[in-house]
Design an enzyme around this catalytic site. Sequence first.
Site, PDB file in Angstrom:
ATOM      1  N   GLY A   1      -6.876  50.831  60.246  1.00 61.05           N
ATOM      2  CA  GLY A   1      -6.604  49.456  60.643  1.00 61.05           C
ATOM      3  C   GLY A   1      -5.114  49.165  60.591  1.00 61.05           C
ATOM      4  N   SER A   2      -4.785  47.945  60.210  1.00 61.58           N
ATOM      5  CA  SER A   2      -3.404  47.484  60.354  1.00 61.58           C
ATOM      6  C   SER A   2      -2.408  48.096  59.378  1.00 61.58           C
ATOM      7  CB  SER A   2      -3.359  45.959  60.250  1.00 61.58           C
ATOM      8  OG  SER A   2      -3.983  45.369  61.376  1.00 61.58           O
ATOM      9  N   VAL A   3      -2.846  48.821  58.351  1.00 59.50           N
ATOM     10  CA  VAL A   3      -1.844  49.499  57.528  1.00 59.50           C
ATOM     11  C   VAL A   3      -1.109  50.555  58.346  1.00 59.50           C
ATOM     12  CG1 VAL A   3      -2.972  49.073  55.300  1.00 59.50           C
ATOM     13  CG2 VAL A   3      -3.534  51.141  56.585  1.00 59.50           C
ATOM     14  N   PHE A   4      -1.735  50.997  59.450  1.00 60.86           N
ATOM     15  CA  PHE A   4      -1.079  51.985  60.315  1.00 60.86           C
ATOM     16  C   PHE A   4       0.099  51.376  61.069  1.00 60.86           C
ATOM     17  CE2 PHE A   4      -0.566  54.569  64.151  1.00 60.86           C
ATOM     18  CZ  PHE A   4      -0.492  55.838  63.602  1.00 60.86           C
TER      19      PHE A   4
END
Length: 484
Positions: A218-221
């Site tokens: 998800g958005s940690v990428f």
Amino acid sequence: MNEPIRRLSMLAALLFTALLVSSTWLQVVGAEAINDRPDNRRTALKNYGQERGQILLGGQPIARSVPSDDELQWQRVYASPETYAHITGYYSFEYGAGGGLEGAANSLLSGTDDTLFYGRVSDILSGKASKGASLELTIDPQAQRAAKEALGDQRGAVVAMDPRTGAILAMYSSPTYSPTPLVSHEQGTAAKAWESLNADSSRPLVNRAIGGNLYPPGSVFKVVTAAAAIESGDYDKSSSIPGPAVLDLPQTDVGLPNSHPGACGPNDRVTLAVAMQDSCNTAFGWLGMELGGDTVGDQASKFGFGDKLEIPMDVTPSTFPTGLNPPQEAQSAIGQYDVRVTPLQVAMMSSAVANDGVVMRPYVVERVQGDDLSVISDTKPEQLSRAIDPETATELTDMMKLVVERGTGTQAAVPGTSVAGKTGTAEHAEGAAPHAWFTGFAPADNPKVAVAVVVEDGGRAGNEAYGGSVAGPISAAVMKAVLE
């Protein structure tokens, strides 16, 4: 000699030759493989005939062997077994050594490793009973307990690292298990525990921190995507980029929406820093298509994606897909589509930003000690790669600080220190609650700990889960434990 007798003589000679070759093969070539078989009772009894090395934290054993009054002579015992199960693993007469260091460092603990050869010779000459080597770990007991308590009965994993060295300070996977029944000398007890653990659909034997079915990040990428953008030289934290309510994706009628209603900024524009702060999907999806899948994938590989690591337990490589079309590039840039990671890899991403762009090789064994406490070997911190330039790391740190100060990660704040971080809420299956993520490091200006947390299926929050509210407080608890 007549023909039938000659043929019979030749057959007998061939049989004796085959017998000689077979016995020689078993004794010379195949001996090691036979000795290493977990079901070889003679080898197992021999191994149990000498004291196995300890697994130590701060000089105190979390795994050790004590004398036993049965034919096995030694019994393996574990302190706080459920807290450290995926680190220690188990050493079972019935099921062998596995699940953690007991398996990955078995040759050291059993005393059979080549590095211990001269010690074994010395023991033979002196008549001293041989013992296995002991392992002193990098794990911080307070951080490990904090991870266990904060994650509780939710499924997921926590990893904490020292970004300057790669030393793993905490590694906890939930659900956990107790190795104690598996190492019981009562066959029925061990067999019942083994069957129960393997039948459990929650897979407690799997160390989710480094393996199993990998997670979409998800958005940690977006940390990786932002790094690729800044490294390209075309963007910095102040760059204005599109951030509409829904990003139009070519080749499809399905657009990419934000997780919150509306656009990410006035006139559908947003700076890269604010896009990170508010986790703007459309801005990062646009970046993914502009940069291209190859550029983002190359950046991911610099952070460690695709690397086969041993800590010394095997770490499943994280993956970034190849051959992407534009909609897939947009989805991958926000950590969806076929991007898959371990929590350790996510901790390595934050560690690299914290360490001026350098990824350090992760490890969990600080030193190997002899039974007389002599140091056989020390682990030296080792650079794995340079992911980004120091200037890029500084810009990313500033952006990640905004996430915790005023963005989606405010619940990951640690009183009295500055935290840099990134939240993530990852979709992974139709109708399933999303995984909740947080990763970051502290203190932001002098990093001593980097953390990654994933909570499967939103944990207790279920479909209402967000990375900041579910995983953020877990990260804060672990950071606080390390810094205090």
